[in-house]
Design an enzyme around this catalytic site. Structure first.
Site, PDB file in Angstrom:
ATOM      1  N   GLU A 128      51.057  33.245  50.926  1.00 36.43           N
ATOM      2  CA  GLU A 128      49.757  33.857  51.209  1.00 36.43           C
ATOM      3  C   GLU A 128      49.868  35.379  51.340  1.00 36.43           C
ATOM      4  OE1 GLU A 128      46.773  32.855  51.159  1.00 36.43           O
ATOM      5  OE2 GLU A 128      47.003  30.692  50.990  1.00 36.43           O
ATOM      6  N   GLU A 187      50.314  36.750  47.823  1.00 38.26           N
ATOM      7  CA  GLU A 187      49.108  36.658  47.016  1.00 38.26           C
ATOM      8  C   GLU A 187      48.070  37.687  47.435  1.00 38.26           C
ATOM      9  OE1 GLU A 187      49.208  31.852  45.931  1.00 38.26           O
ATOM     10  OE2 GLU A 187      47.700  32.661  47.300  1.00 38.26           O
TER      11      GLU A 187
END
Length: 319
Positions: free
Chosen positions: A201, A204
């Protein structure tokens, strides 16, 4: 067999009345030829001969580990044929003492859903490429486990040596448009470890590479995503890179922010979960708090290693 016997007698009678030269053996061969050509080739499933007379076709199924069966259909099928096979299959499985019946229908066989529901099946869960239906045979209470009840999320605290925290502003969701800087967050994918999700996460959303350190805490809430419960893990990570390359789809802005400035945001002061998160982070920085780190362990039930999250510091000091 009854029909075949009568037909054979008819052949005998005709042969006798007309004085035909066909022998009994010849007539029998013709009868067998007619019977075979009139019987359709089985399209699916097994043929079970019950009482030695009638052959019954059932759906192909495998036994599960809990006294039930799993039907995994892959080939196209007419709904009327499916209804016939399903009824005979349920009778057969009932005689066998089976409990739950699972039918996995790929999205291409959506025409069979209504038929299964009319026979008493109900929806258990759905994925992008299939629908799972289930049926409970016994009259006792159903013990089929419900669909997954929780969504698992992660929040990532990434601190650099300057005591700056990696924060983002989102383009959508509950935090959009309220001016709050928050830590990167996201949902754990199926088959993904908590620490892997936290690293992913962050990468990203911000382009920052990180090393997972610990789970500082987790929060359990209910009636969240589609009415499911929610487990959110607050994780601490160490940055391995520092140049931010934000994700354009979901992230409005990203930056390294002094931790004190992040902590002093009115939103963080008003909401207890965020206040505790900040206190835990400060305690960790001051070496007064040990969280849980992943330790690979083997299991009797699965071949792959999985992770047990534990307080490694205290465990190692007592061993």
């Amino acid at each position: 067999m009854w029909a075949a016997t009568n037909e054979f007698k008819t052949w005998q009678s005709l042969g006798s009345q007309k004085g035909a030269v066909e022998t009994r053996h010849h007539a029998l061969m013709k009868l067998r030829s007619m019977s075979v050509s009139a019987s359709p080739t089985p399209l699916l499933g097994d043929r079970l001969c019950e009482n030695g007379y009638e052959c019954v076709k059932i759906l192909p199924a495998t036994n599960d580990a809990h006294g039930g069966v799993i039907v995994d259909l892959k080939e196209p099928m007419d709904s009327e044929l499916f209804a016939t096979l399903l009824r005979s299959s349920l009778l057969h499985w009932k005689k066998q003492g089976k409990d739950g019946v699972w039918i996995k229908l790929p999205i291409e066989l959506v025409n069979l859903v209504e038929t299964a529901v009319k026979e008493g099946f109900w929806y258990h869960h759905a994925e992008p490429n299939y629908l799972m239906l289930v049926y409970w045979i016994p009259k006792t209470g159903c013990t089929i486990p419900p669909n997954a009840s929780h969504c698992v999320g992660v929040g990532a605290i990434v601190l650099n040596d300057k005591k700056e925290v990696l924060v983002v502003q989102e383009k959508r969701g509950g935090f959009h448009g309220i001016g709050v800087w928050k830590i990167p967050t996201g949902v754990v994918d199926a088959g993904e470890e908590i620490f892997e999700a936290a690293i992913r996460e962050v990468k990203e959303e911000t382009g920052i590479d990180t090393e997972f350190m610990e789970v500082l805490a987790f929060r359990h809430t209910h009636n969240s995503f589609f009415g499911k419960s929610d487990l959110s893990f607050v994780c601490m990570l160490r940055p391995l890179s520092f140049d931010i390359k934000k994700q354009d789809l979901e992230i409005e802005a990203a930056q390294w922010m002094p931790f004190e400035e992040f902590a002093d945001q009115p939103f963080n002061q008003m909401h207890e979960p965020f206040k505790y998160m900040i206190e835990l982070c400060l305690a960790k920085v001051e070496n007064g708090y040990d969280g849980f780190s992943p330790r690979p362990v083997s299991s009797y039930f699965v071949e792959e290693l999985n992770c047990l999250y534990l307080n490694s510091h205290d465990l190692d000091n007592t061993s």
